[in-house]
Write a protein that holds these residues in place. Structure first.
Motif, short mmCIF file in Angstrom:
data_model
loop_
_atom_site.label_atom_id
_atom_site.label_comp_id
_atom_site.label_asym_id
_atom_site.label_seq_id
_atom_site.Cartn_x
_atom_site.Cartn_y
_atom_site.Cartn_z
N THR A 189 53.25 23.57 45.75
CA THR A 189 53.63 24.98 45.78
C THR A 189 55.01 25.19 46.39
O THR A 189 55.82 25.95 45.84
N SER A 190 55.28 24.56 47.51
CA SER A 190 56.58 24.77 48.16
C SER A 190 57.73 24.29 47.28
O SER A 190 58.80 24.91 47.25
N ALA A 191 57.54 23.21 46.53
CA ALA A 191 58.59 22.72 45.63
C ALA A 191 58.88 23.76 44.55
O ALA A 191 60.05 24.01 44.22
N GLY A 192 57.84 24.38 44.02
CA GLY A 192 58.04 25.43 43.03
C GLY A 192 58.77 26.62 43.61
O GLY A 192 59.65 27.20 42.96
N GLU A 193 58.44 26.98 44.83
CA GLU A 193 59.11 28.10 45.49
C GLU A 193 60.59 27.80 45.70
O GLU A 193 61.44 28.67 45.48
N GLY A 218 53.13 23.61 42.09
CA GLY A 218 54.39 24.34 42.04
C GLY A 218 55.07 24.25 40.69
O GLY A 218 55.69 25.21 40.22
N LEU A 219 54.94 23.10 40.04
CA LEU A 219 55.55 22.91 38.72
C LEU A 219 54.83 23.74 37.67
O LEU A 219 55.45 24.26 36.74
N ASN A 255 55.14 21.01 32.44
CA ASN A 255 54.58 22.35 32.31
C ASN A 255 54.83 22.87 30.89
O ASN A 255 55.57 22.25 30.12
N PRO A 256 54.20 23.97 30.50
CA PRO A 256 54.36 24.45 29.12
C PRO A 256 55.82 24.69 28.72
O PRO A 256 56.18 24.45 27.56
N THR A 257 56.65 25.15 29.63
CA THR A 257 58.07 25.34 29.31
C THR A 257 58.71 24.00 28.98
O THR A 257 59.50 23.90 28.04
#
Length: 118
Positions: free
Chosen positions: A24-28, A54-55, A91-93
């Motif tokens: 989560t923190s990496a995504g943030e 996060g990803l 991830n989907p993107t």
């Protein structure tokens, strides 16, 4: 870089390859810095998929999120992620951009860059 925490808003729009977990923190951090693509280590995926949470979350911001296997590269070593990392999660993107699970991350990132230039 070895940790996504070393990035800054100077990386806005960039591709960054880190040794960080994809939690989560990496995504943030990725959202906060405005990166275009972020590569992290899956950290063994973990409970409730915490190692890639996060990803998955940054997909909502249309940021390409890629994780490499913890068995293919060292956690906390960005160079090793680049040189040895095998994609275990996209991830989907990332999938929509053509990233393939099971491939070398360096090849996938270079292909992403090439496709964006064309």
């Amino acid at each position: 870089m070895d940790s996504i925490a070393f990035a800054s808003s100077a990386q806005a729009g960039d591709v960054i390859v880190t040794g960080s977990h994809g939690g989560t923190s990496a995504g943030e951090y990725a959202v906060g810095f405005g990166v275009r693509v972020v590569v992290c280590n899956d950290a063994g995926i973990g409970k409730n998929k915490a190692g890639i949470a996060g990803l998955a979350a940054i997909d909502a911001q249309k940021i390409v999120g890629i994780a490499v296997g913890h068995e293919s590269s060292r956690i906390g070593d960005g160079n090793d992620v680049w040189e040895c990392g095998i994609v275990t999660y996209a991830n989907p993107t990332a999938v929509a951009a053509g990233v393939r699970v099971g491939s070398r991350v360096s090849e996938e990132v270079l292909a992403l860059i090439e496709r964006s230039v064309d």
